[in-house]
Design a protein around this motif. Structure first.
Motif, short mmCIF file in Angstrom:
data_model
loop_
_atom_site.label_atom_id
_atom_site.label_comp_id
_atom_site.label_asym_id
_atom_site.label_seq_id
_atom_site.Cartn_x
_atom_site.Cartn_y
_atom_site.Cartn_z
N VAL A 101 1.00 -1.28 -0.04
CA VAL A 101 -0.02 -0.12 -0.04
C VAL A 101 0.86 1.37 -0.10
O VAL A 101 1.87 1.48 0.84
CB VAL A 101 -0.92 0.03 1.26
N LYS A 102 0.53 2.05 -0.90
CA LYS A 102 1.34 3.27 -1.13
C LYS A 102 0.31 4.42 -0.52
O LYS A 102 -0.68 4.47 -0.55
CB LYS A 102 1.79 3.59 -2.35
N TYR A 103 1.17 5.57 -0.26
CA TYR A 103 0.39 6.83 0.46
C TYR A 103 0.81 7.95 -0.30
O TYR A 103 2.03 8.15 -0.60
CB TYR A 103 0.77 6.84 1.91
N SER A 104 0.01 8.71 -0.75
CA SER A 104 0.25 10.06 -1.21
C SER A 104 -0.29 11.46 -0.41
O SER A 104 -1.87 11.07 -0.07
CB SER A 104 -0.35 10.24 -2.65
N TYR A 105 0.25 12.10 0.15
CA TYR A 105 -0.13 13.13 1.12
C TYR A 105 -0.96 12.78 2.34
O TYR A 105 -1.94 13.15 2.55
CB TYR A 105 -1.02 14.18 0.26
N GLY A 106 -0.34 11.49 2.63
CA GLY A 106 -1.09 10.79 3.86
C GLY A 106 -2.14 9.81 3.69
O GLY A 106 -2.87 9.29 4.64
N ALA A 107 -2.59 9.78 2.45
CA ALA A 107 -3.84 8.93 2.02
C ALA A 107 -3.26 7.88 1.18
O ALA A 107 -2.44 8.07 0.44
CB ALA A 107 -5.00 9.87 1.41
N ALA A 108 -3.96 6.67 1.62
CA ALA A 108 -3.72 5.54 0.92
C ALA A 108 -4.17 5.78 -0.78
O ALA A 108 -5.15 6.16 -0.80
CB ALA A 108 -4.44 4.13 1.38
N THR A 109 -3.27 5.23 -1.39
CA THR A 109 -3.58 5.37 -3.14
C THR A 109 -4.56 4.22 -3.54
O THR A 109 -4.99 4.43 -4.53
CB THR A 109 -2.32 5.54 -4.02
N LEU A 110 -4.63 3.05 -2.70
CA LEU A 110 -5.56 2.37 -3.04
C LEU A 110 -6.86 2.79 -2.55
O LEU A 110 -7.18 3.01 -1.35
CB LEU A 110 -5.19 0.80 -2.05
N ASN A 111 -7.97 2.69 -3.30
CA ASN A 111 -9.38 3.19 -2.85
C ASN A 111 -10.40 2.53 -4.02
O ASN A 111 -9.92 1.55 -4.71
CB ASN A 111 -9.34 4.60 -2.97
N SER A 112 -11.69 2.88 -3.70
CA SER A 112 -12.74 2.11 -4.40
C SER A 112 -12.37 2.31 -6.07
O SER A 112 -13.04 1.52 -6.85
CB SER A 112 -13.92 2.57 -4.10
N ALA A 113 -11.69 3.40 -6.38
CA ALA A 113 -11.54 3.71 -7.97
C ALA A 113 -10.18 3.16 -8.45
O ALA A 113 -10.32 3.06 -9.47
CB ALA A 113 -11.49 5.40 -7.95
N THR A 114 -9.62 2.72 -7.59
CA THR A 114 -8.03 2.40 -8.11
C THR A 114 -7.71 0.89 -7.90
O THR A 114 -6.98 0.20 -8.65
CB THR A 114 -6.86 3.18 -7.32
N TRP A 115 -8.51 0.16 -6.99
CA TRP A 115 -8.19 -1.21 -6.75
C TRP A 115 -8.09 -2.11 -7.62
O TRP A 115 -7.27 -3.04 -7.68
CB TRP A 115 -8.90 -1.81 -5.53
N SER A 116 -8.95 -2.03 -8.67
CA SER A 116 -8.97 -2.99 -9.77
C SER A 116 -8.17 -2.72 -10.87
O SER A 116 -7.90 -3.59 -11.54
CB SER A 116 -10.39 -2.91 -10.40
N SER A 117 -7.48 -1.81 -10.62
CA SER A 117 -6.42 -1.30 -11.82
C SER A 117 -5.04 -1.09 -11.55
O SER A 117 -4.11 -0.73 -12.40
CB SER A 117 -6.75 -0.16 -12.55
N ILE A 118 -4.68 -1.07 -10.31
CA ILE A 118 -3.46 -0.90 -9.84
C ILE A 118 -2.30 -1.98 -10.55
O ILE A 118 -3.03 -3.04 -10.54
CB ILE A 118 -3.10 -0.60 -8.54
N ASN A 119 -1.22 -1.83 -10.66
CA ASN A 119 -0.09 -2.61 -11.11
C ASN A 119 0.36 -3.61 -9.77
O ASN A 119 1.29 -3.55 -9.31
CB ASN A 119 0.98 -2.08 -11.86
#
Length: 133
Positions: A101-119
């Motif tokens: 899990v990666k974070y950007s500005y303190g928030a996880a980049t994994l979310n409902s919009a990204t989970w299915s398409s991350i590498n």
């Protein structure tokens, strides 16, 4: 060496249940999001479900929502996919995947919009699930 090993696949009747397991090794399990994907013959790989590193967030494809449940046991380095109400269209090879899990500005980049398409950085070899009467 990062390794993901799936098990629990097999033959189930329509309406039946199966529970898939994926045991991980070679990385710090608690820092990783875990996901399940599937691929049926002649079709593209499909994201099925994902669970965040703290198990507080779970995500599901619309096709399995309400029937499948993802969970994890950090003490066993294992992620599960409980599949109920199986349908013939659930027939596929199911793969486990992991990504730190990666974070950007303190928030996880994994979310409902990204989970299915991350590498996802690690993948298992897959387990066959067949739903037929």
């Amino acid at each position: 060496q990062v390794q993901l090993v799936e098990s629990g696949g097999g033959l189930a009747q329509p309406g039946g249940s199966l529970r898939l397991s994926c045991v991980a090794s070679g990385f710090t399990f608690e820092y990783y999001a875990l996901a399940w994907f599937r691929q049926a013959p002649g079709r593209e790989r499909e994201a099925v479900s994902c669970i965040g590193n703290n198990a507080g967030h779970t995500y599901y494809a619309d096709s399995v929502k309400g029937r499948f449940t993802i969970s994890r046991d950090n003490s066993k380095n294992t992620v599960y996919l409980q599949m109920n109400g199986l349908k013939p269209e659930d027939t596929a090879v199911y793969y486990c995947a992991a990504d730190r899990v990666k974070y950007s500005y303190g928030a996880a980049t994994l979310n409902s919009a990204t989970w299915s398409s991350i590498n996802y950085e690690a993948w298992g070899q897959g387990t066959q699930v067949t739903v037929a009467s």
